[in-house]
Design an enzyme around this catalytic site. Structure first.
Site, PDB file in Angstrom:
ATOM      1  N   HIS A 233      -3.802 -17.117   9.886  1.00  0.00           N
ATOM      2  CA  HIS A 233      -4.607 -16.150  10.639  1.00  0.00           C
ATOM      3  C   HIS A 233      -5.295 -16.870  11.789  1.00  0.00           C
ATOM      4  O   HIS A 233      -5.808 -17.966  11.607  1.00  0.00           O
ATOM      5  CB  HIS A 233      -5.654 -15.524   9.699  1.00  0.00           C
ATOM      6  CG  HIS A 233      -6.415 -14.389  10.307  1.00  0.00           C
ATOM      7  ND1 HIS A 233      -7.435 -14.570  11.214  1.00  0.00           N
ATOM      8  CD2 HIS A 233      -6.288 -13.053  10.148  1.00  0.00           C
ATOM      9  CE1 HIS A 233      -7.903 -13.382  11.576  1.00  0.00           C
ATOM     10  NE2 HIS A 233      -7.219 -12.449  10.946  1.00  0.00           N
ATOM     11  N   CYS A 271      -2.832 -11.365  14.411  1.00  0.00           N
ATOM     12  CA  CYS A 271      -4.029 -10.523  14.398  1.00  0.00           C
ATOM     13  C   CYS A 271      -4.312 -10.157  15.851  1.00  0.00           C
ATOM     14  O   CYS A 271      -4.771 -10.989  16.639  1.00  0.00           O
ATOM     15  CB  CYS A 271      -5.210 -11.256  13.769  1.00  0.00           C
ATOM     16  SG  CYS A 271      -6.726 -10.272  13.848  1.00  0.00           S
ATOM     17  N   HIS A 298      -2.122  -7.686  11.870  1.00  0.00           N
ATOM     18  CA  HIS A 298      -3.381  -6.931  11.866  1.00  0.00           C
ATOM     19  C   HIS A 298      -3.440  -6.170  13.178  1.00  0.00           C
ATOM     20  O   HIS A 298      -3.443  -6.798  14.239  1.00  0.00           O
ATOM     21  CB  HIS A 298      -4.590  -7.871  11.832  1.00  0.00           C
ATOM     22  CG  HIS A 298      -4.777  -8.582  10.540  1.00  0.00           C
ATOM     23  ND1 HIS A 298      -5.773  -9.519  10.361  1.00  0.00           N
ATOM     24  CD2 HIS A 298      -4.141  -8.479   9.347  1.00  0.00           C
ATOM     25  CE1 HIS A 298      -5.719  -9.978   9.120  1.00  0.00           C
ATOM     26  NE2 HIS A 298      -4.739  -9.374   8.485  1.00  0.00           N
ATOM     27  N   ASP A 351      -6.509  -2.942  11.076  1.00  0.00           N
ATOM     28  CA  ASP A 351      -7.564  -3.926  10.868  1.00  0.00           C
ATOM     29  C   ASP A 351      -8.883  -3.339  11.364  1.00  0.00           C
ATOM     30  O   ASP A 351      -9.008  -2.969  12.519  1.00  0.00           O
ATOM     31  CB  ASP A 351      -7.207  -5.190  11.659  1.00  0.00           C
ATOM     32  CG  ASP A 351      -8.044  -6.379  11.229  1.00  0.00           C
ATOM     33  OD1 ASP A 351      -8.649  -6.318  10.157  1.00  0.00           O
ATOM     34  OD2 ASP A 351      -8.062  -7.373  11.978  1.00  0.00           O
ATOM     35  N   HIS A 352      -9.810  -3.261  10.506  1.00  0.00           N
ATOM     36  CA  HIS A 352     -11.148  -2.740  10.818  1.00  0.00           C
ATOM     37  C   HIS A 352     -11.067  -1.280  11.279  1.00  0.00           C
ATOM     38  O   HIS A 352      -9.991  -0.755  11.546  1.00  0.00           O
ATOM     39  CB  HIS A 352     -11.875  -3.559  11.886  1.00  0.00           C
ATOM     40  CG  HIS A 352     -11.954  -5.023  11.538  1.00  0.00           C
ATOM     41  ND1 HIS A 352     -12.496  -5.952  12.367  1.00  0.00           N
ATOM     42  CD2 HIS A 352     -11.559  -5.696  10.437  1.00  0.00           C
ATOM     43  CE1 HIS A 352     -12.414  -7.143  11.799  1.00  0.00           C
ATOM     44  NE2 HIS A 352     -11.847  -7.010  10.634  1.00  0.00           N
TER      45      HIS A 352
HETATM   46  C1  DNO Z   1     -11.348 -10.036   9.111  1.00  0.00           C
HETATM   47  C2  DNO Z   1     -10.225 -10.742   8.545  1.00  0.00           C
HETATM   48  C3  DNO Z   1     -10.525 -12.170   8.079  1.00  0.00           C
HETATM   49  C4  DNO Z   1      -9.286 -12.780   7.554  1.00  0.00           C
HETATM   50  C5  DNO Z   1      -9.364 -14.199   7.143  1.00  0.00           C
HETATM   51  C6  DNO Z   1      -7.972 -14.715   6.913  1.00  0.00           C
HETATM   52  O1  DNO Z   1     -11.400  -8.870   9.061  1.00  0.00           O
HETATM   53  O2  DNO Z   1      -9.141 -10.632   9.366  1.00  0.00           O
HETATM   54  O3  DNO Z   1     -11.438 -12.117   7.027  1.00  0.00           O
HETATM   55  O4  DNO Z   1      -8.939 -12.092   6.409  1.00  0.00           O
HETATM   56  O5  DNO Z   1      -9.979 -14.960   8.081  1.00  0.00           O
HETATM   57  O6  DNO Z   1      -8.002 -15.924   6.254  1.00  0.00           O
END
Ligand code: DNO
Length: 395
Positions: A233, A271, A298, A351-352
């Site tokens: 990530h 991401c 993500h 994501d979020h």
């Molecule tokens: C946030 C996430 C992070 C991610 C870690 C991966 O929303 O993308 O918490 O899970 O950093 O190791």
């Protein structure tokens, strides 16, 4: 693409039934109760996996098996932690769980300064405000020589910001930055974070990069044997915090990681919100270049500001070309199918999401991980995927 949903385990306020109702088929979860560095026992993996299958869901991705700070520093008990990490990968592989996300950020995992940034429609988003972060670093944490890591203009702006902050605001800022966000690894008090930063002082970018490569050299063979692919990530945000190096922030960083050990098991998490917080990362080009190494995605969007600040926008608004990124990913999947790759379908998660409606003032909702906000994001992303694949089929 496979639609997945991050689930924080049985204590999560979102139920497995809700995840199915949202339309996801895969779950992204981790055994967060296991201490970082310890082995993930086969039995515990099985228990979590069974719980998911009983609810009609698949454990698609582990996010994350955290990497102990000793490994990042390559000191202390790092060798034992690496052995444990390999064993965890072997145990996951034995249960058929093939994708493992991890990160190599020193001290702090993902970081924001404002967890309640009010948008025009009065929903709330997560925000990273550069001058607030610098104000914290210099004036509240009082990190030694912190000011020398910033430009004069930044230092001046941060001083102004700090002068305007009340005590409550200072306390909130501190807890937002150091108490740890959902799924993040580090949770500190002020003394604790000072000590953790101190431990990394002097390691430098080259040192951290080397330690990552050595870690990969140690674990990738075990991952290959287990039939597991790792997906690093990126740093979030993708630049230095507290004067510490970050080595997974740019296309060049991603390239160096992939090239250090050529193996399908040595892969990436794309991401979009993290890489996308830098204007010099061209995400569509990154998907095209790193395609075969992308094992997990993500999808989220941000609005960037000129001083490095950003906030999380609606999934289809903001500075990331989400349609372009998804198209490139779908092309990547087609190429993999032609090669009969067993990893052809790429799992993505919304994501979020914004805190909207009743979830806005609900303290049990994890920052960024509201049900409705993510549901809305997933539905929008699904619409994009559906449109692109339908149009492609029609030629
Ligand atoms: C946030 C996430 C992070 C991610 C870690 C991966 O929303 O993308 O918490 O899970 O950093 O190791």
């Amino acid at each position: 693409m496979q639609e997945t949903w991050r689930w924080f385990g049985p204590a999560d306020t979102v139920t497995l039934q809700q995840i199915r109702q949202a339309g996801a088929s895969g779950v992204v979860t981790a055994l967060d109760h296991i201490k970082t560095g310890d082995i993930w026992p086969l039995e515990e993996i099985k228990t979590r996996q069974t719980l998911l299958t009983q609810n009609g869901l698949e454990w698609t991705v582990v996010e994350s098996v955290p990497v102990h700070q000793d490994i990042k520093l390559r000191n202390g008990n790092y060798q034992a932690y690496i052995n444990n990490y390999r064993q965890s990968l072997i145990n996951l592989g034995e249960r058929g769980i093939k994708r493992v996300c991890y990160n190599f950020m020193p001290v702090v995992d993902w970081t924001r300064t404002n967890l309640n940034f009010e948008l025009e429609n009065s929903s709330s988003a997560l925000r990273f405000e550069m001058s607030d972060f610098i104000a914290y670093d210099i004036h509240i944490l009082e990190r030694v020589d912190a000011a020398s890591d910033y430009s004069q203009a930044q230092v001046g702006k941060a001083a102004e910001r700090y002068a305007g902050m009340g005590d409550e605001e200072k306390m909130l800022l501190e807890s937002n930055i150091i108490a740890g966000l959902p799924g993040g690894e580090g949770s500190y008090d002020r003394q604790g974070i000072k000590a953790a930063i101190e431990a990394f002082r002097g390691i430098g970018t080259a040192g951290l990069r080397r330690n990552l490569q050595l870690f990969l050299a140690d674990v990738i063979p075990a991952a290959e044997e287990a039939g597991v692919v790792l997906a690093i990530h990126p740093d979030d945000p993708p630049f230095s915090l507290f004067g510490l190096p970050r080595v997974v922030s740019t296309a060049q960083d991603a390239r160096a990681i992939i090239e250090s050990i050529p193996s399908t098991s040595n892969g990436l998490t794309l991401c979009a919100g993290s890489y996308g917080a830098r204007s010099d990362n061209d995400l569509v080009a990154m998907v095209n270049e790193f395609g075969p190494s992308i094992h997990f995605v993500h999808l989220r969007n941000i609005h960037r500001e000129s001083d490095g600040s950003f906030y999380e926008t609606e999934h289809l608004e903001g500075d990331n070309d989400i349609v372009g990124i998804i198209s490139a990913l779908l092309n990547q999947e087609s190429a993999r199918r032609l090669n009969n790759s067993p990893l052809a379908e790429i799992p993505m998660r919304p994501d979020h999401g914004h805190a909207i409606g009743d979830e806005k003032n609900d303290p049990t909702v994890r920052p960024g991980y509201s049900f409705s906000g993510r549901l809305k994001g997933l539905a929008e992303l699904r619409g994009v995927i559906h449109t692109i694949t339908t149009l492609a089929r029609r030629g």
